[in-house]
Design a protein around this motif. Structure first.
Motif, PDB file in Angstrom:
ATOM      1  N   VAL A 149       0.768  -1.213   0.159  1.00  0.00           N
ATOM      2  CA  VAL A 149       0.099   0.029   0.061  1.00  0.00           C
ATOM      3  C   VAL A 149       0.976   1.334  -0.021  1.00  0.00           C
ATOM      4  CG1 VAL A 149      -1.995  -1.161   0.992  1.00  0.00           C
ATOM      5  CG2 VAL A 149      -0.215  -0.093   2.460  1.00  0.00           C
ATOM      6  N   SER A 150       2.167   1.148   0.069  1.00  0.00           N
ATOM      7  CA  SER A 150       2.881   2.188   0.222  1.00  0.00           C
ATOM      8  C   SER A 150       3.660   2.653  -1.249  1.00  0.00           C
ATOM      9  CB  SER A 150       4.358   1.945   1.127  1.00  0.00           C
ATOM     10  OG  SER A 150       5.147   1.073   0.389  1.00  0.00           O
ATOM     11  N   GLY A 151       3.597   1.848  -2.143  1.00  0.00           N
ATOM     12  CA  GLY A 151       3.971   2.267  -3.435  1.00  0.00           C
ATOM     13  C   GLY A 151       5.570   2.002  -3.421  1.00  0.00           C
ATOM     14  N   GLU A 152       6.168   1.799  -2.359  1.00  0.00           N
ATOM     15  CA  GLU A 152       7.613   1.788  -2.186  1.00  0.00           C
ATOM     16  C   GLU A 152       8.123   0.214  -2.746  1.00  0.00           C
ATOM     17  OE1 GLU A 152       9.870   4.193  -1.682  1.00  0.00           O
ATOM     18  OE2 GLU A 152       8.017   5.747  -1.516  1.00  0.00           O
ATOM     19  N   ALA A 153       9.150   0.230  -3.412  1.00  0.00           N
ATOM     20  CA  ALA A 153       9.595  -1.146  -3.903  1.00  0.00           C
ATOM     21  C   ALA A 153       9.756  -2.168  -2.643  1.00  0.00           C
ATOM     22  CB  ALA A 153      11.109  -0.972  -4.548  1.00  0.00           C
ATOM     23  N   ASP A 154      10.225  -1.569  -1.435  1.00  0.00           N
ATOM     24  CA  ASP A 154      10.313  -2.616  -0.402  1.00  0.00           C
ATOM     25  C   ASP A 154       9.336  -2.503   0.986  1.00  0.00           C
ATOM     26  OD1 ASP A 154      10.999   0.067   0.571  1.00  0.00           O
ATOM     27  OD2 ASP A 154      12.756  -0.512   1.569  1.00  0.00           O
ATOM     28  N   GLY A 155       8.126  -1.855   0.343  1.00  0.00           N
ATOM     29  CA  GLY A 155       7.031  -1.656   1.200  1.00  0.00           C
ATOM     30  C   GLY A 155       6.108  -2.796   1.346  1.00  0.00           C
ATOM     31  N   ALA A 156       6.343  -4.053   0.440  1.00  0.00           N
ATOM     32  CA  ALA A 156       5.474  -5.042   0.487  1.00  0.00           C
ATOM     33  C   ALA A 156       5.171  -5.916   1.848  1.00  0.00           C
ATOM     34  CB  ALA A 156       5.640  -5.768  -0.555  1.00  0.00           C
ATOM     35  N   GLU A 157       3.985  -6.230   2.030  1.00  0.00           N
ATOM     36  CA  GLU A 157       3.987  -7.264   3.316  1.00  0.00           C
ATOM     37  C   GLU A 157       3.495  -8.633   2.401  1.00  0.00           C
ATOM     38  OE1 GLU A 157       3.812  -7.396   6.599  1.00  0.00           O
ATOM     39  OE2 GLU A 157       4.590  -5.169   6.772  1.00  0.00           O
ATOM     40  N   CYS A 158       4.106  -9.790   2.950  1.00  0.00           N
ATOM     41  CA  CYS A 158       3.998 -10.756   2.374  1.00  0.00           C
ATOM     42  C   CYS A 158       3.285 -12.003   3.364  1.00  0.00           C
ATOM     43  CB  CYS A 158       5.136 -11.461   1.655  1.00  0.00           C
ATOM     44  SG  CYS A 158       5.831 -10.335   0.493  1.00  0.00           S
ATOM     45  N   TRP A 159       2.418 -12.869   2.966  1.00  0.00           N
ATOM     46  CA  TRP A 159       2.090 -13.898   3.697  1.00  0.00           C
ATOM     47  C   TRP A 159       2.020 -15.224   3.005  1.00  0.00           C
ATOM     48  CZ3 TRP A 159      -0.124  -8.938   3.824  1.00  0.00           C
ATOM     49  CH2 TRP A 159      -0.186  -8.320   5.008  1.00  0.00           C
ATOM     50  N   GLY A 160       2.569 -16.246   3.439  1.00  0.00           N
ATOM     51  CA  GLY A 160       2.526 -17.647   2.742  1.00  0.00           C
ATOM     52  C   GLY A 160       1.870 -18.447   3.686  1.00  0.00           C
ATOM     53  N   ILE A 161       0.704 -19.232   2.695  1.00  0.00           N
ATOM     54  CA  ILE A 161       0.002 -20.316   3.376  1.00  0.00           C
ATOM     55  C   ILE A 161       0.474 -21.591   3.126  1.00  0.00           C
ATOM     56  CG2 ILE A 161      -2.362 -21.001   3.783  1.00  0.00           C
ATOM     57  CD1 ILE A 161      -1.857 -17.728   2.698  1.00  0.00           C
ATOM     58  N   SER A 162       0.911 -22.758   4.235  1.00  0.00           N
ATOM     59  CA  SER A 162       1.074 -23.865   3.804  1.00  0.00           C
ATOM     60  C   SER A 162       0.654 -24.811   4.743  1.00  0.00           C
ATOM     61  CB  SER A 162       2.717 -24.073   4.064  1.00  0.00           C
ATOM     62  OG  SER A 162       3.082 -23.931   5.090  1.00  0.00           O
ATOM     63  N   ASP A 163       0.555 -26.175   4.606  1.00  0.00           N
ATOM     64  CA  ASP A 163      -0.088 -27.176   5.461  1.00  0.00           C
ATOM     65  C   ASP A 163      -1.396 -27.001   5.820  1.00  0.00           C
ATOM     66  OD1 ASP A 163       2.616 -28.161   5.290  1.00  0.00           O
ATOM     67  OD2 ASP A 163       3.035 -27.336   7.490  1.00  0.00           O
ATOM     68  N   TYR A 164      -2.226 -26.555   4.612  1.00  0.00           N
ATOM     69  CA  TYR A 164      -3.520 -26.186   4.666  1.00  0.00           C
ATOM     70  C   TYR A 164      -4.315 -27.489   4.981  1.00  0.00           C
ATOM     71  CZ  TYR A 164      -8.354 -24.897   3.254  1.00  0.00           C
ATOM     72  OH  TYR A 164      -9.682 -24.633   3.166  1.00  0.00           O
ATOM     73  N   LYS A 165      -5.008 -27.771   5.792  1.00  0.00           N
ATOM     74  CA  LYS A 165      -5.820 -29.262   6.243  1.00  0.00           C
ATOM     75  C   LYS A 165      -7.264 -28.862   6.770  1.00  0.00           C
ATOM     76  CE  LYS A 165      -1.696 -31.842   7.207  1.00  0.00           C
ATOM     77  NZ  LYS A 165      -0.452 -31.242   8.037  1.00  0.00           N
ATOM     78  N   VAL A 166      -8.293 -29.187   5.884  1.00  0.00           N
ATOM     79  CA  VAL A 166      -9.537 -28.959   6.454  1.00  0.00           C
ATOM     80  C   VAL A 166      -9.850 -30.127   7.205  1.00  0.00           C
ATOM     81  CG1 VAL A 166     -12.065 -28.950   5.597  1.00  0.00           C
ATOM     82  CG2 VAL A 166     -10.192 -27.986   4.031  1.00  0.00           C
TER      83      VAL A 166
END
Length: 167
Positions: A149-166
């Motif tokens: 949301v900052s527009g800066e190249a290093d301003g990203a927030e990342c979330w990875g999802i793994s081991d998903y089990k219903v």
């Protein structure tokens, strides 16, 4: 005139299809919103009543800011545990909150449900932020969300999802 419209429509479909390609056949990426970009490329995901997953926070896979194991029931996180690092506790002598207490380990977060994570990405996209969401093509659950949301190249927030089990 009809030929020009047909050609334009064909070109548009080609551009959209090119934007959603992925090297992993089980992942579909959308770069404009929190929903799959091409109909039929990944099933629409509906958040199940109960599931568990591992959330990795941070854009550098080699140095994540935090990894959490979460359990969700009834649309709420009923349990979350930090994996691979000590849980931060503020110093009892601190008179004020001075920010993250974990140093290189990263600050603690309130782990969201996957539904909340998708909604946050959609809100960010609606507000003009740069959002990239990847989905599993088998069941449509999100596997990676990146928001800037900052527009800066290093301003990203990342979330990875793994081991998903219903269940």
């Amino acid at each position: 005139m009809r030929f020009e419209r047909a050609l334009c429509a064909f070109a548009l479909v080609g551009v959209v299809a090119g934007c959603t390609s992925s090297s992993d056949p089980k992942i579909v990426e959308s770069t404009t919103s929190a929903a799959p970009a091409v109909a039929g490329s990944a099933p629409a995901w509906t958040e199940p009543g109960s599931y568990s997953y591992k959330l990795t926070r941070g854009c550098d896979a080699a140095k994540p800011l935090g990894i959490y194991q979460a359990t969700v029931q009834g649309g709420k996180v009923t349990g979350s545990t930090r994996v691979g690092g000590a849980t931060a506790a503020p110093d009892p002598s601190a008179a004020v909150d001075l920010g993250p207490v974990t140093g290189d380990e990263g600050e603690e977060i309130e782990v969201p449900t996957l539904g909340e994570l998708v909604a946050m990405a959609q809100t960010s996209a609606d507000d003009g932020g740069q959002v990239s969401t990847e989905y599993d093509t088998a069941d449509g659950h999100p596997v990676k969300v990146t928001v800037n949301v900052s527009g800066e190249a290093d301003g990203a927030e990342c979330w990875g999802i793994s081991d998903y089990k219903v269940g």
